[in-house]
Design a protein around this motif. Sequence first.
Motif, PDB file in Angstrom:
ATOM      1  N   UNK A 191      15.854  99.230  68.520  1.00  0.00           N
ATOM      2  CA  UNK A 191      16.578  99.682  69.258  1.00  0.00           C
ATOM      3  C   UNK A 191      17.457  99.093  69.260  1.00  0.00           C
ATOM      4  N   UNK A 193      18.868  97.308  66.536  1.00  0.00           N
ATOM      5  CA  UNK A 193      18.987  98.030  64.981  1.00  0.00           C
ATOM      6  C   UNK A 193      19.869  98.603  65.713  1.00  0.00           C
ATOM      7  N   UNK A 194      19.087  99.867  65.897  1.00  0.00           N
ATOM      8  CA  UNK A 194      19.679 101.680  65.744  1.00  0.00           C
ATOM      9  C   UNK A 194      21.154 101.395  67.303  1.00  0.00           C
ATOM     10  N   UNK A 195      21.539 100.674  68.015  1.00  0.00           N
ATOM     11  CA  UNK A 195      22.026 100.654  68.560  1.00  0.00           C
ATOM     12  C   UNK A 195      23.266  99.949  67.607  1.00  0.00           C
ATOM     13  N   UNK A 197      24.002 100.136  65.013  1.00  0.00           N
ATOM     14  CA  UNK A 197      24.052 101.153  64.196  1.00  0.00           C
ATOM     15  C   UNK A 197      25.091 102.280  64.059  1.00  0.00           C
ATOM     16  N   UNK A 198      25.137 102.701  65.267  1.00  0.00           N
ATOM     17  CA  UNK A 198      25.790 103.639  66.545  1.00  0.00           C
ATOM     18  C   UNK A 198      27.126 103.344  66.049  1.00  0.00           C
ATOM     19  N   UNK A 201      29.036 102.949  62.947  1.00  0.00           N
ATOM     20  CA  UNK A 201      29.189 104.049  63.178  1.00  0.00           C
ATOM     21  C   UNK A 201      30.417 104.974  64.001  1.00  0.00           C
TER      22      UNK A 201
END
Lengths: 207, 207
Positions: A191, A193-195, A197-198, A201
Amino acid sequence: MSGVRAQQKQKTRQALIEAAFNQLSADHSFSNLSLREVAREAGIAPTSFYRHFKDMNELGLTMVDEAGLTLRQLMRQARRRIASGGSVITTSVVTFMEFIDNSSNQFRLLLRERSGTSKAFRAAVAREIKHFILELAHYLESETPCNASQAYIQAEAMVTLVFNAGAEALDIEGQQRDELVERVIWQLRYITRGASNYVRENKTDSA
Amino acid sequence: MSGVRAQQKQKTRQALIEAAFNQLSADHSFSNLSLREVAREAGIAPTSFYRHFKDMNELGLTMVDEAGLTLRQLMRQARRRIASGGSVITTSVVTFMEFIDNSSNQFRLLLRERSGTSKAFRAAVAREIKHFILELAHYLESETPCNASQAYIQAEAMVTLVFNAGAEALDIEGQQRDELVERVIWQLRYITRGASNYVRENKTDSA
DNA sequence: AATCTGAGCGTACACTTGTAAGCTAAAATA
DNA sequence: TATTTTAGCTTACAAGTGTACGCTCAGATT
């Protein structure tokens, strides 16, 4: 107004609450409790129950409040541990698992009434959990690069996962338990890492 | 052995199951059901209930199986939709929300008994959910670059989040509901992104 | 000191619950 | 056709439930 009377009343009121908590277990939920049994364990006559609560529902909501309080104390403890140099994710999960073990009946109440048959109960539990989420979201927003919305979504996911892992933990022990903890830790990392990362972006897009 | 008899028996057996499902609602859980009420709604005498089930528990476990079946049918439907060109995450979430709406009592049963007072029930529900997770994990492993363990952890998180969102969805409607769906979709994206990010990292390390 | 208040009690009642026992009649079997 | 099987019925009972009513008597109030 020395309060000898009021003091005693408070005492049996608490006795009722504790009796009720004591009767919760893996195979006894709040809705299984009977007014009479609770009164019996608290050492008063069934009809005296009404001197303290309008009905069992009112007792239950009080219990939810109490469990919520325990939860908030837990959060503070976790924050202290983190402040003194623990990993955020691991510390949080471990602390929560201690809550499951030390206050299993409190946790069971929240867990079950969250999807129970009383809307008031569900709302009360949802409120307690929302506190939890908001505090975490606030922390994420101030400590990591993300906006309020992203922080909330992230926090909600994390709390959901930890809470659910807690529910599963109730039924298992030993190695299976350790594996569960390890899995949920990874899930929280995903979670996070994904967040982030977004977020990166989006920044690139708008730059 | 034309089976006129057996056929009728099957019919009232199903009538009992349906009667029980019908009596589930937002404020009536399985443990609130009484054998007598179920029998009454099914149109038979209370004592005739025992011709079909040993007790209410046996009925309940049968109901969990039935709900699990519905869930698996749902998964197949989602897979079909995805195969014909839908976004994996959005399609899955939307399909699940349809399940919540169309079979709310089935979902309620799984939701509540997952943390209910009967170990057998909890195990039965856990088994159904595990099917769900394993299928998703298998899909992730074959369609995205990750190993079995990573796929499982990821799938578990996703199912947990969707399931929980379903639970919350039961109590809300309209815009709040749409916002909830949007949040859970983002949460799933975070998981996916985070996981694939960790995978890439590991590959770089070992290369 | 006289009065009021209210926490806790015992009794009582109307219900609901699960289920035991034994019957009936229709379908299945021989 | 004669016999067996069985789904569903009625009756019955013991146990447990929430709660209404009215009493007592220790502490609070005046």
